[in-house]
Write a protein that holds these residues in place. Structure first.
Motif, PDB file in Angstrom:
ATOM      1  N   GLN A  95       0.867  -1.073  -0.087  1.00 50.10           N
ATOM      2  CA  GLN A  95      -0.064   0.118   0.002  1.00 50.10           C
ATOM      3  C   GLN A  95       0.938   1.140   0.064  1.00 50.10           C
ATOM      4  OE1 GLN A  95      -3.462   0.301   0.022  1.00 50.10           O
ATOM      5  NE2 GLN A  95      -3.559  -1.917  -0.560  1.00 50.10           N
ATOM      6  N   PRO A  96       0.672   2.232  -0.834  1.00 51.65           N
ATOM      7  CA  PRO A  96       1.382   3.574  -0.877  1.00 51.65           C
ATOM      8  C   PRO A  96       1.643   4.154   0.601  1.00 51.65           C
ATOM      9  CG  PRO A  96      -0.587   3.755  -2.120  1.00 51.65           C
ATOM     10  CD  PRO A  96      -0.551   2.290  -1.637  1.00 51.65           C
ATOM     11  N   TYR A  97       2.642   4.567   0.972  1.00 50.53           N
ATOM     12  CA  TYR A  97       2.719   5.474   2.211  1.00 50.53           C
ATOM     13  C   TYR A  97       2.339   4.752   3.367  1.00 50.53           C
ATOM     14  CZ  TYR A  97       2.022   8.988  -1.485  1.00 50.53           C
ATOM     15  OH  TYR A  97       2.189   9.507  -2.891  1.00 50.53           O
ATOM     16  N   ARG A  98       2.575   3.510   3.221  1.00 52.50           N
ATOM     17  CA  ARG A  98       2.273   2.549   4.651  1.00 52.50           C
ATOM     18  C   ARG A  98       3.302   1.539   4.907  1.00 52.50           C
ATOM     19  NH1 ARG A  98      -4.071   1.456   4.131  1.00 52.50           N
ATOM     20  NH2 ARG A  98      -4.536   3.625   4.072  1.00 52.50           N
ATOM     21  N   ASN A  99       4.638   2.011   4.528  1.00 50.61           N
ATOM     22  CA  ASN A  99       5.709   0.940   4.981  1.00 50.61           C
ATOM     23  C   ASN A  99       6.697   1.962   5.715  1.00 50.61           C
ATOM     24  OD1 ASN A  99       7.706   2.086   3.015  1.00 50.61           O
ATOM     25  ND2 ASN A  99       6.555   1.386   1.540  1.00 50.61           N
ATOM     26  N   GLU A 100       7.777   1.345   6.236  1.00 55.29           N
ATOM     27  CA  GLU A 100       8.673   1.931   7.111  1.00 55.29           C
ATOM     28  C   GLU A 100       9.647   2.938   6.287  1.00 55.29           C
ATOM     29  OE1 GLU A 100      11.851  -0.615   8.619  1.00 55.29           O
ATOM     30  OE2 GLU A 100      10.660  -2.160   7.696  1.00 55.29           O
ATOM     31  N   PHE A 101       9.777   2.884   4.939  1.00 53.60           N
ATOM     32  CA  PHE A 101      10.699   3.486   4.160  1.00 53.60           C
ATOM     33  C   PHE A 101       9.964   4.482   3.273  1.00 53.60           C
ATOM     34  CE2 PHE A 101      12.774  -0.381   4.809  1.00 53.60           C
ATOM     35  CZ  PHE A 101      14.005   0.208   5.525  1.00 53.60           C
ATOM     36  N   TRP A 102       8.766   5.035   3.272  1.00 53.64           N
ATOM     37  CA  TRP A 102       8.005   5.714   2.354  1.00 53.64           C
ATOM     38  C   TRP A 102       8.537   7.231   2.596  1.00 53.64           C
ATOM     39  CZ3 TRP A 102       5.106  10.048   3.058  1.00 53.64           C
ATOM     40  CH2 TRP A 102       4.584  10.637   4.353  1.00 53.64           C
ATOM     41  N   ASP A 103       8.966   7.605   3.667  1.00 49.20           N
ATOM     42  CA  ASP A 103       9.540   8.950   3.706  1.00 49.20           C
ATOM     43  C   ASP A 103      10.757   9.053   4.215  1.00 49.20           C
ATOM     44  OD1 ASP A 103       8.973  11.810   3.567  1.00 49.20           O
ATOM     45  OD2 ASP A 103       8.704  12.094   5.438  1.00 49.20           O
ATOM     46  N   ASN A 104      11.627   8.004   3.714  1.00 43.49           N
ATOM     47  CA  ASN A 104      13.071   7.953   4.037  1.00 43.49           C
ATOM     48  C   ASN A 104      13.899   8.689   3.195  1.00 43.49           C
ATOM     49  OD1 ASN A 104      15.546   7.274   5.422  1.00 43.49           O
ATOM     50  ND2 ASN A 104      15.037   5.216   4.837  1.00 43.49           N
ATOM     51  N   HIS A 105      14.777   9.740   3.538  1.00 44.37           N
ATOM     52  CA  HIS A 105      15.535  10.421   2.721  1.00 44.37           C
ATOM     53  C   HIS A 105      17.294  10.360   2.795  1.00 44.37           C
ATOM     54  CE1 HIS A 105      12.279  12.317   0.900  1.00 44.37           C
ATOM     55  NE2 HIS A 105      11.674  12.513   2.403  1.00 44.37           N
ATOM     56  N   ASP A 106      17.548   9.244   3.699  1.00 46.53           N
ATOM     57  CA  ASP A 106      18.735   9.044   3.833  1.00 46.53           C
ATOM     58  C   ASP A 106      19.558   8.391   2.954  1.00 46.53           C
ATOM     59  OD1 ASP A 106      18.259   9.580   6.741  1.00 46.53           O
ATOM     60  OD2 ASP A 106      18.097   7.448   7.355  1.00 46.53           O
ATOM     61  N   ALA A 107      20.898   8.736   2.860  1.00 46.97           N
ATOM     62  CA  ALA A 107      21.532   8.111   1.599  1.00 46.97           C
ATOM     63  C   ALA A 107      22.071   6.691   1.819  1.00 46.97           C
ATOM     64  CB  ALA A 107      22.892   9.194   1.497  1.00 46.97           C
ATOM     65  N   GLY A 108      22.087   6.078   0.782  1.00 48.98           N
ATOM     66  CA  GLY A 108      22.367   4.646   1.155  1.00 48.98           C
ATOM     67  C   GLY A 108      22.064   3.769  -0.233  1.00 48.98           C
ATOM     68  N   ILE A 109      22.481   2.426  -0.348  1.00 48.46           N
ATOM     69  CA  ILE A 109      21.900   1.577  -1.144  1.00 48.46           C
ATOM     70  C   ILE A 109      21.007   0.666  -0.503  1.00 48.46           C
ATOM     71  CG2 ILE A 109      22.759  -0.257  -2.515  1.00 48.46           C
ATOM     72  CD1 ILE A 109      25.475   1.197  -2.597  1.00 48.46           C
ATOM     73  N   TYR A 110      19.645   0.529  -1.194  1.00 53.54           N
ATOM     74  CA  TYR A 110      18.850  -0.131  -0.810  1.00 53.54           C
ATOM     75  C   TYR A 110      18.593  -1.523  -1.612  1.00 53.54           C
ATOM     76  CZ  TYR A 110      17.604   3.975   1.944  1.00 53.54           C
ATOM     77  OH  TYR A 110      17.600   4.776   2.802  1.00 53.54           O
ATOM     78  N   VAL A 111      18.600  -2.657  -0.913  1.00 49.32           N
ATOM     79  CA  VAL A 111      18.594  -3.779  -1.662  1.00 49.32           C
ATOM     80  C   VAL A 111      17.520  -4.584  -1.293  1.00 49.32           C
ATOM     81  CG1 VAL A 111      21.156  -3.976  -1.879  1.00 49.32           C
ATOM     82  CG2 VAL A 111      20.153  -5.048   0.134  1.00 49.32           C
ATOM     83  N   ASP A 112      16.942  -5.795  -1.992  1.00 49.32           N
ATOM     84  CA  ASP A 112      16.190  -6.867  -1.632  1.00 49.32           C
ATOM     85  C   ASP A 112      16.622  -7.337  -0.317  1.00 49.32           C
ATOM     86  OD1 ASP A 112      14.432  -8.554  -1.661  1.00 49.32           O
ATOM     87  OD2 ASP A 112      14.201  -9.160  -3.906  1.00 49.32           O
TER      88      ASP A 112
END
Length: 114
Positions: A95-112
């Motif tokens: 669901q949009p806007y309902r996970n822990e990373f929806w408003d995360n702006h930290d730099a980094g590499i996000y992987v599966d």
């Protein structure tokens, strides 16, 4: 009457390129086209001659890609939340806007997670 001698590289005064600005432009455009084609051929030959660079795993953890074994479904269900399991294993959509990373702006590499 003796034959006229021509110097190599000289254009006779009767030649259109000798007096016409249009002729000089045409000759320059033709030379540029020939040079561009020659450069393209050389580039293609150079690309074909160089061997492909082999893909390497994560330099911080050498050999991880070759030794990775995907966990079985039971292990994945135990380590992932139900929505994580559905999204990663069954192409579900969060669901949009309902996970822990929806408003995360930290730099980094996000992987599966798997």
């Amino acid at each position: 009457m003796p034959a006229r001698r021509r110097t190599v590289g000289m254009i006779p005064s009767t030649h259109p390129d000798a007096t016409s600005r249009k002729g000089k432009d045409h000759t320059m455009n033709r030379s540029m086209k020939i040079a561009a084609k020659a450069a393209a051929v050389l580039l293609a030959v150079a690309c074909m001659a160089s061997p492909p660079v082999p893909a390497q795993g994560n330099p911080a953890r050498p050999g991880t890609l070759k030794s990775f074994v995907k966990p079985n479904d039971a292990a994945l269900k135990s380590m992932l939340s139900p929505i994580q399991y559905a999204v990663t294993q069954h192409d579900a959509t969060e669901q949009p806007y309902r996970n822990e990373f929806w408003d995360n702006h930290d730099a980094g590499i996000y992987v599966d997670v798997v």
